[in-house]
Design an enzyme around this catalytic site. Structure first.
Site, PDB file in Angstrom:
ATOM      1  N   GLN A 110       0.810  -1.223   0.000  1.00 40.81           N
ATOM      2  CA  GLN A 110       0.000   0.000   0.000  1.00 40.81           C
ATOM      3  C   GLN A 110       0.846   1.277   0.000  1.00 40.81           C
ATOM      4  OE1 GLN A 110      -3.074  -0.383   3.017  1.00 40.81           O
ATOM      5  NE2 GLN A 110      -3.867  -2.260   2.104  1.00 40.81           N
ATOM      6  N   ARG A 134     -10.622   2.005  -0.600  1.00 42.62           N
ATOM      7  CA  ARG A 134     -10.476   0.570  -0.797  1.00 42.62           C
ATOM      8  C   ARG A 134     -10.560   0.224  -2.283  1.00 42.62           C
ATOM      9  NH1 ARG A 134     -14.916  -2.899  -0.032  1.00 42.62           N
ATOM     10  NH2 ARG A 134     -14.458  -5.068   0.444  1.00 42.62           N
ATOM     11  N   TYR A 167      -2.521 -10.573   2.277  1.00 46.21           N
ATOM     12  CA  TYR A 167      -3.719 -11.178   1.662  1.00 46.21           C
ATOM     13  C   TYR A 167      -3.683 -11.190   0.133  1.00 46.21           C
ATOM     14  CZ  TYR A 167      -5.267  -6.241   1.607  1.00 46.21           C
ATOM     15  OH  TYR A 167      -5.339  -4.886   1.423  1.00 46.21           O
ATOM     16  N   ARG A 190     -16.053  -9.563   7.581  1.00 48.15           N
ATOM     17  CA  ARG A 190     -16.693  -9.196   6.313  1.00 48.15           C
ATOM     18  C   ARG A 190     -16.210 -10.135   5.198  1.00 48.15           C
ATOM     19  NH1 ARG A 190     -14.414  -4.367   6.188  1.00 48.15           N
ATOM     20  NH2 ARG A 190     -12.862  -4.842   4.628  1.00 48.15           N
ATOM     21  N   HIS A 202      -8.654  -7.949  11.373  1.00 45.68           N
ATOM     22  CA  HIS A 202      -9.200  -6.590  11.366  1.00 45.68           C
ATOM     23  C   HIS A 202     -10.597  -6.617  11.972  1.00 45.68           C
ATOM     24  CE1 HIS A 202      -6.867  -6.007   7.349  1.00 45.68           C
ATOM     25  NE2 HIS A 202      -6.351  -5.082   8.148  1.00 45.68           N
ATOM     26  N   GLU A 241     -13.231  -1.215  12.370  1.00 48.02           N
ATOM     27  CA  GLU A 241     -12.523  -0.026  11.898  1.00 48.02           C
ATOM     28  C   GLU A 241     -13.516   1.042  11.457  1.00 48.02           C
ATOM     29  OE1 GLU A 241      -9.926  -0.850   8.591  1.00 48.02           O
ATOM     30  OE2 GLU A 241      -9.062   1.167   8.583  1.00 48.02           O
ATOM     31  N   HIS A 247      -7.348  -2.346  14.817  1.00 44.88           N
ATOM     32  CA  HIS A 247      -8.214  -1.152  14.819  1.00 44.88           C
ATOM     33  C   HIS A 247      -9.120  -1.100  16.051  1.00 44.88           C
ATOM     34  CE1 HIS A 247      -6.587  -0.272  10.948  1.00 44.88           C
ATOM     35  NE2 HIS A 247      -7.168  -1.301  10.367  1.00 44.88           N
ATOM     36  N   ASP A 263       0.314  -0.108   9.109  1.00 42.78           N
ATOM     37  CA  ASP A 263      -0.849  -0.412   8.277  1.00 42.78           C
ATOM     38  C   ASP A 263      -0.671  -0.039   6.798  1.00 42.78           C
ATOM     39  OD1 ASP A 263      -3.373  -1.199   7.521  1.00 42.78           O
ATOM     40  OD2 ASP A 263      -4.476   0.163   8.812  1.00 42.78           O
TER      41      ASP A 263
HETATM   42 ZN   LIG Z   1      -4.905  -3.444   7.746  1.00 44.39          ZN
END
Ligand SMILES: [Zn+2]
Length: 392
Positions: free
Chosen positions: A24, A47, A86, A179, A203, A206, A240, A291
């Protein structure tokens, strides 16, 4: 300043970074083009941008971005990274010839950067839940997904076997979120972690929308679902845990679960206010993570956490007053979160002549670390390479 002064400065533990998504870092700058007129530029639109950033990555490019990320981490004062990983498969969802090619690229990059790494392969299965059924993953999510939990755990088995022969590489396990993972996967993942004494990360909570979705699917909060599934415990880290009820805080406290705060990312994504004071008062251990890697600076994360706590308490009595050594506490909690036990990693030699802390008594250093210090105070980024002056 003479070199001898750098050799005689005090030592502090390197910080454990318990939550990173190395790739990221590639979103820096570009992801900040936010329309001032749009009310919907939030975590969820970010996202979508993240799915786009990840679409083109192959293992070689993952290695390249991770090396840049981890090099920055090592220089900034992190000693270990927990990589919550992931991006497992090819863009169309088919596994690579080596199903762990991406994880190994990350591990290789960490070792080259001089960081210990704890790989946290994350289970991912679906796009969410709607109208009584699992939502199929969107095209951007296919490469995160496994068809069933057995296939996922088999890959973790293979990764653990490989990591056994790699000094500086350890493996934990993760469920991406309630989720992305159906409830039926949570217990087998928790049991696998238990059986192999692995740390488990997830997670949760959040964003408010995640709570509404979980309420609609399971009639409870994500943290309550995790508790029911046997996922909470002293080797578990919930990442989170911002939008929490008092009952959620109690669940985390009584199970001795660790929470990972990611202050600069949570601020950047508009996630809300990590309830640091409530966790302090409940005795819940807090660790920190970089993160999204929009910032890589453990001093800044520590300071953000402390100043956030002071704002929340409307006083100067945040986390530091109770701890006396917030940096040391976060490092120790981080080592526990990553399962590092008594070998939490390298130490940092501090240059007491650095402009940001010059003139501060050594006895006050723990207070300075959480309020006014920056990575430039590190005199020796890597004892492995022998003591040398950090260029700043
Ligand atoms: Zn994360």
């Amino acid at each position: 300043m003479s070199d001898s002064a750098h050799l005689s400065g005090p030592l502090i533990p390197a910080m454990a970074n318990v939550h990173s998504h190395a790739f990221q870092r590639d979103m820096r700058g570009a992801a900040e083009r936010i329309s001032a007129r749009s009310a919907s530029d939030d975590f969820w639109s970010w996202r979508q941008a993240m799915f786009a950033a990840v679409a083109a990555l192959d293992p070689e490019q993952m290695h390249t971005v991770a090396l840049a990320t981890y090099t920055e981490m090592a220089a900034a004062g992190y000693g270990t990274v927990g990589e919550f990983h992931y991006v497992h498969h090819q863009p169309d969802g088919r596994p690579y010839e080596d199903p762990n090619a991406m994880a190994k690229a990350l591990a290789q990059a960490a070792l080259e950067a001089g960081l210990q790494i704890v790989l946290l392969p994350a289970a991912y299965h679906r796009g969410g839940f709607s109208d009584g059924a699992d939502l199929a993953p969107g095209p951007g999510q296919l490469r995160f997904c496994d068809p069933d939990v057995e296939v996922f755990l088999e890959r973790v088995d293979q990764l653990r076997a490989w990591a056994d022969s790699q000094a500086g590489v350890q493996v934990g396990i993760a469920a991406h979120s309630v989720r992305a993972v159906p409830a039926s996967w949570l217990a087998p993942i928790a049991q696998y972690a238990q059986a192999h004494s692995l740390v488990a990360h997830v997670h949760a909570q959040e964003q408010p929308r995640e709570l509404a979705e979980c309420r609609a699917e399971h009639g409870c909060t994500p943290i309550e679902l995790l508790e029911r599934s046997g996922f909470l415990g002293p080797r578990t880290t919930v990442v989170h845990a911002i939008h929490v009820s008092d009952a959620d805080v109690n669940r985390l406290a009584r199970s001795r679960t660790i929470v990972a705060a990611c202050p600069t990312t949570e601020a950047n994504l508009g996630d809300g206010f990590f309830p640091a004071i409530r966790y302090r008062d409940a005795g819940v251990r807090i660790a920190i993570g970089s993160d999204s890697n929009v910032r890589i600076d453990p001093f800044e994360e520590t300071r953000e956490l402390e100043t956030l706590a002071r704002r929340l308490s409307v006083s100067r009595n945040g986390l530091l007053a109770a701890s006396g050594d917030l940096w040391g506490e976060l490092a120790a909690n981080g080592a526990a979160s990553l399962g590092l036990g008594a070998a939490p990693g390298r130490e940092l030699r501090i240059d007491m002549s650095h402009p940001s802390i010059r003139g501060i008594a050594e006895a006050d250093l723990p207070y300075a670390l959480a309020t006014c210090a920056q990575p430039g105070i590190i005199a020796t980024p890597s004892p492995a390479g022998g003591p040398h002056r950090h260029e700043h």
